[in-house]
Design an enzyme around this catalytic site. Structure first.
Site, PDB file in Angstrom:
ATOM      1  N   HIS A  26      49.147  46.208  49.875  1.00 14.25           N
ATOM      2  CA  HIS A  26      48.008  45.505  49.267  1.00 14.25           C
ATOM      3  C   HIS A  26      48.042  44.095  49.858  1.00 14.25           C
ATOM      4  CE1 HIS A  26      47.097  48.499  46.166  1.00 14.25           C
ATOM      5  NE2 HIS A  26      48.378  48.602  45.932  1.00 14.25           N
ATOM      6  N   LYS A 165      58.255  50.744  36.847  1.00 10.39           N
ATOM      7  CA  LYS A 165      58.107  51.826  37.831  1.00 10.39           C
ATOM      8  C   LYS A 165      58.355  51.293  39.230  1.00 10.39           C
ATOM      9  CE  LYS A 165      54.004  53.740  39.229  1.00 10.39           C
ATOM     10  NZ  LYS A 165      52.823  54.607  39.016  1.00 10.39           N
ATOM     11  N   LYS A 167      57.821  51.426  42.997  1.00 11.66           N
ATOM     12  CA  LYS A 167      56.969  52.006  44.032  1.00 11.66           C
ATOM     13  C   LYS A 167      57.862  52.249  45.241  1.00 11.66           C
ATOM     14  CE  LYS A 167      52.995  52.583  43.976  1.00 11.66           C
ATOM     15  NZ  LYS A 167      52.210  53.792  43.548  1.00 11.66           N
ATOM     16  N   ASP A 196      57.932  56.279  41.993  1.00  8.29           N
ATOM     17  CA  ASP A 196      56.742  56.877  42.591  1.00  8.29           C
ATOM     18  C   ASP A 196      56.669  56.574  44.089  1.00  8.29           C
ATOM     19  OD1 ASP A 196      54.252  57.873  43.201  1.00  8.29           O
ATOM     20  OD2 ASP A 196      53.128  56.283  42.193  1.00  8.29           O
ATOM     21  N   ASN A 198      54.617  58.143  45.990  1.00  9.43           N
ATOM     22  CA  ASN A 198      53.278  58.600  46.389  1.00  9.43           C
ATOM     23  C   ASN A 198      53.324  59.807  47.336  1.00  9.43           C
ATOM     24  OD1 ASN A 198      52.522  55.378  45.828  1.00  9.43           O
ATOM     25  ND2 ASN A 198      50.990  56.868  45.166  1.00  9.43           N
ATOM     26  N   ASN A 245      49.651  61.614  39.712  1.00  6.72           N
ATOM     27  CA  ASN A 245      48.266  61.166  39.748  1.00  6.72           C
ATOM     28  C   ASN A 245      47.655  61.551  41.095  1.00  6.72           C
ATOM     29  OD1 ASN A 245      49.877  58.818  40.945  1.00  6.72           O
ATOM     30  ND2 ASN A 245      47.784  58.251  41.487  1.00  6.72           N
ATOM     31  N   HIS A 296      47.398  56.185  34.739  1.00  2.62           N
ATOM     32  CA  HIS A 296      47.611  55.577  36.059  1.00  2.62           C
ATOM     33  C   HIS A 296      46.860  54.264  36.182  1.00  2.62           C
ATOM     34  CE1 HIS A 296      45.899  55.390  40.291  1.00  2.62           C
ATOM     35  NE2 HIS A 296      47.190  55.370  40.537  1.00  2.62           N
TER      36      HIS A 296
END
Ligand code: MG
Length: 396
Positions: A26, A165, A167, A196, A198, A245, A296
């Protein structure tokens, strides 16, 4: 009551430091599109959506909305989500539905949660997003377990979070495992902890990592590997619940997810699941199949945060704290600035509708920042500190 006009604003808001994830970064700011639905009675409903600049999409949908009654959501849904083959978009509908429910609440003089069953809770617990960050000034730059423990402690001290959480998938899995055990050790056995990547680990890596994390008391592993088939095979080999998700992320995925025993917990999202009312439907489906329900985050500003809090307050089976990136953001576009976290929770607004309003000065600043920085989604994967890099799946 009729919708007589629609206004849109593409806005950008800075985050404290660039947030790394397994498919990129990001890039120091987040872009949202703000929607205003204006009625013939002078009530204005607010909506919001992510995914970059969506102003063009709403302008395309505008002719389908003008003249509609904001109480007639099933009709609006059929017109904007179901029947336009080339721009069918649950995300856009979700933003429109948020705005219509805001209008309904304002017309009734009741909070939005009263339009969808009424609240069971006065405040909603959130979960700290613990991302590896690039350094920005004095902030960020975390990579090691020691760095991540210090960062997690800072977020807990600042916002009162009771869960976090990681990442993952940015650095080798061994680093993620060491970080998780270090955070568990530092924050104690009661701290909610999840991870997570992903879907970025291979099935073999996911099985191995799950085995090594068996003693870390995780709430769940979120999308450790890609797809229903991969998740189902990992789930056979671990006692840690699997959440998603990604592989069950819309109604079409649900039956296959259940049939394949791919997941234990579904992370709802107003934008993936066809709006607030869609999340209510999902809640009932999860209850019927005894699946867990979470929520989410897709980097929301205050309008969506309010919508999430109202929705969450009405869900009896939402037993996991709600994901958020809100604590990373430096500002908001709503009056009063960012909604505050107290003991890791955000209070359900009590004013009519969403209970939040646009701040014209903050909105103007955020629109100016968008004009300066440009569309976020065009650069979603770009990692300027690794020129030419792009994600290859599986990454580990
Ligand atoms: Mg996720």
């Amino acid at each position: 009551m009729k919708i007589v006009d629609l206004k849109t604003h593409a806005v950008a808001v800075l985050v404290e430091a660039p947030l790394r994830h397994s498919t990129g970064v990001h890039p120091g700011y987040l872009v949202r599109t703000i929607l205003e639905l204006i009625t013939d009675e002078g009530i204005v409903g607010l909506g919001e959506v992510g995914g970059g600049d969506q102003t063009g999409l709403f302008q395309k949908l505008k002719p389908r909305l003008i003249g509609e009654d904001p109480f007639h959501l099933e009709r609006i849904k059929q017109k904007t989500l179901r029947q336009i083959y080339y721009i069918s978009n649950p995300r856009a509908y979700a933003a429109i539905e948020i705005a219509c429910l805001d209008i309904q609440g304002k017309a009734a003089g009741r909070p939005l949660c009263d339009m969808i069953g009424g609240r069971l809770h006065d405040e909603i617990p959130f979960n700290a997003s613990l991302s590896y960050r690039y350094r920005e000034g004095d902030l960020g730059g975390e990579t090691t377990p020691e760095d991540m423990v210090a960062y997690a402690k800072q977020e807990v001290a600042r916002c009162g979070f009771k869960s976090g959480k990681l990442k993952a998938g940015v650095l080798p899995p061994e680093n993620d495992i060491a970080v998780l055990y270090a955070v568990r050790e530092a924050l104690g056995p009661e701290f909610g902890l999840r991870v997570d990547p992903n879907g970025f680990w291979s099935r073999g890596t996911a099985i191995r990592v799950a085995k090594e994390l068996e003693d870390c008391k995780l709430e769940y592993l979120e999308d450790p590997t890609w797809g229903l088939e991969g998740m189902a095979r990992v789930r056979e080999r671990t006692s840690i619940p699997l959440a998603t998700n990604m592989c069950v992320a819309r109604f079409d995925d649900f039956a296959a997810g259940v049939a394949m025993n791919a997941v234990d917990i579904i992370l709802s999202d107003i934008y993936y699941w066809e709006g607030i009312q869609g999340v209510k439907v999902l809640s009932g489906m999860c209850d019927a199949f005894r699946l867990g329900l979470g929520m989410h985050s897709g980097s929301e500003l205050g309008i969506t945060m309010a919508a999430m809090v109202h929705t969450a307050s009405t869900l009896p089976n939402l037993t996991y704290s709600v994901d958020t990136l809100y604590h990373h953001m430096l500002d908001d576009v709503i009056v009063g600035g960012k909604m505050p976290f107290r003991n890791g929770c955000i209070a359900v607004p009590t004013g009519p509708g969403l209970g939040v309003e646009l701040d014209p000065d903050r909105l103007a600043r955020a629109e100016e920042l968008f004009r300066e920085r440009g569309d976020y989604y065009a650069r979603f994967h770009e990692d300027t500190r690794r020129p030419g890099w792009f994600p290859i799946n599986p990454g580990w």
